[in-house]
Design an enzyme around this catalytic site. Sequence first.
Site, mmCIF file in Angstrom:
data_model
loop_
_atom_site.group_PDB
_atom_site.id
_atom_site.type_symbol
_atom_site.label_atom_id
_atom_site.label_comp_id
_atom_site.label_asym_id
_atom_site.label_seq_id
_atom_site.Cartn_x
_atom_site.Cartn_y
_atom_site.Cartn_z
ATOM 1 N N ARG A 78 0.877 -1.233 0.043
ATOM 2 C CA ARG A 78 0.211 0.236 0.141
ATOM 3 C C ARG A 78 0.789 1.257 -0.223
ATOM 4 O O ARG A 78 1.659 1.168 0.897
ATOM 5 C CB ARG A 78 -0.794 -0.062 1.259
ATOM 6 N N THR A 119 -1.347 7.538 -0.566
ATOM 7 C CA THR A 119 -2.775 7.567 -1.556
ATOM 8 C C THR A 119 -3.392 6.156 -0.922
ATOM 9 O O THR A 119 -4.697 6.066 -1.336
ATOM 10 C CB THR A 119 -2.366 7.203 -2.999
ATOM 11 N N ASP A 148 -0.203 -3.812 11.974
ATOM 12 C CA ASP A 148 0.242 -4.115 10.638
ATOM 13 C C ASP A 148 0.413 -5.689 10.423
ATOM 14 O O ASP A 148 1.271 -6.133 11.254
ATOM 15 C CB ASP A 148 1.462 -3.223 10.553
ATOM 16 N N ASP A 167 3.937 -6.708 9.466
ATOM 17 C CA ASP A 167 5.145 -6.230 10.329
ATOM 18 C C ASP A 167 4.964 -7.379 12.002
ATOM 19 O O ASP A 167 6.061 -7.660 12.239
ATOM 20 C CB ASP A 167 4.842 -5.033 10.948
HETATM 21 O O1 PRP Z 1 -7.142 -3.286 2.014
HETATM 22 P P1 PRP Z 1 -5.885 -2.462 1.939
HETATM 23 O O2 PRP Z 1 -6.070 -0.921 2.612
HETATM 24 O O3 PRP Z 1 -5.194 -2.525 0.467
HETATM 25 O O4 PRP Z 1 -4.959 -3.011 3.049
HETATM 26 C C1 PRP Z 1 -4.702 -4.318 3.307
HETATM 27 C C2 PRP Z 1 -3.165 -4.699 2.879
HETATM 28 O O5 PRP Z 1 -2.424 -4.087 3.872
HETATM 29 C C3 PRP Z 1 -1.517 -4.889 4.196
HETATM 30 O O6 PRP Z 1 -0.592 -5.225 3.375
HETATM 31 P P2 PRP Z 1 0.882 -3.924 3.209
HETATM 32 O O7 PRP Z 1 0.544 -2.966 2.222
HETATM 33 O O8 PRP Z 1 1.033 -3.401 4.552
HETATM 34 O O9 PRP Z 1 2.163 -4.635 2.776
HETATM 35 P P3 PRP Z 1 3.003 -6.125 3.447
HETATM 36 O O10 PRP Z 1 2.096 -7.275 3.874
HETATM 37 O O11 PRP Z 1 4.013 -6.377 2.466
HETATM 38 O O12 PRP Z 1 3.268 -5.519 4.814
HETATM 39 C C4 PRP Z 1 -2.254 -6.217 4.277
HETATM 40 O O13 PRP Z 1 -1.531 -7.336 4.249
HETATM 41 C C5 PRP Z 1 -3.008 -6.129 2.952
HETATM 42 O O14 PRP Z 1 -2.418 -6.495 1.667
HETATM 43 O O1 URA Z 2 -5.095 -2.467 9.668
HETATM 44 C C1 URA Z 2 -4.408 -2.639 8.866
HETATM 45 C C2 URA Z 2 -4.786 -2.433 7.482
HETATM 46 C C3 URA Z 2 -4.079 -2.788 6.680
HETATM 47 N N1 URA Z 2 -2.995 -3.371 6.767
HETATM 48 C C4 URA Z 2 -2.632 -4.112 7.937
HETATM 49 O O2 URA Z 2 -1.928 -4.722 7.966
HETATM 50 N N2 URA Z 2 -3.398 -3.593 8.881
#
Ligand code: PRP
Ligand code: URA
Length: 211
Positions: free
Chosen positions: A106, A110, A202, A205
Amino acid sequence: MSQAEVHHINHPLIQHKLTLMREKDRSTSSFRRLLHEISMLMAYEVTRDMPTQLIDIETPLETMQSPVIDGKKTVFVSILRAGNGFLDGMLSVVPGARVGHVGLYRDPKTLGAVEYYFKMPHSMHERDAVVLDPMLATGNSAVAAVDRLKETNPKSIRFVCLLAAPEGIKNFHEAHPDVPIYTAAIDRGLNDHGYILPGLGDAGDRMFGTK
Ligand SMILES: O=P(O)(O)OC[C@H]1O[C@H](OP(=O)(O)OP(=O)(O)O)[C@H](O)[C@@H]1O
Ligand SMILES: O=c1cc[nH]c(=O)[nH]1
């Protein structure tokens, strides 16, 4: 499948484990183990209507026809990174499944999804796809992943998450009303940074210990 289905899987075992995962002081190893356990339990619900075929077998007493599933026809699609936490448990239950990956992150400003990787098995038109991501927040990542997945023309698609925000469900089903959502919880909403409230923070993380 009828249009815009949301399956809330509120089995007590899943709800109990999810409560533990939400706790902020939960260790990385414990968080990961709980997600693994929950994904195995959710796999039961998600695969409930999986097709079976009868094969001839011999019991110690006689021959019979008995049902088996063709795991190879299922493809689990993990949205990186956090989808991989779901993948392990799902594969424990359906070990013959194929696996695809969609790399998305993400954009913190944005909240749009940015793709960096996409790899699916061959012959997707023969396969039922199960898209895995613990978090459905704004829904932008899930929409982008399913947009790309549909280009490969799978037989069916379902989306599985742990936590969903109402905003994410709405966004996702506006874009993909034909794709059912399976979730263990529907939380209150999103904060100004697009995080689910009350949520669990998160997921990537916490799962990988990167913060
Ligand atoms: O519905 P959204 O608003 O798109 O958010 C959800 C996304 O956010 C997190 O990923 P992140 O972008 O943090 O990446 P990561 O899994 O690599 O940490 C999660 O695992 C989803 O993929
Ligand atoms: O709460 C949230 C939203 C997006 N991605 C995450 O990992 N946690």
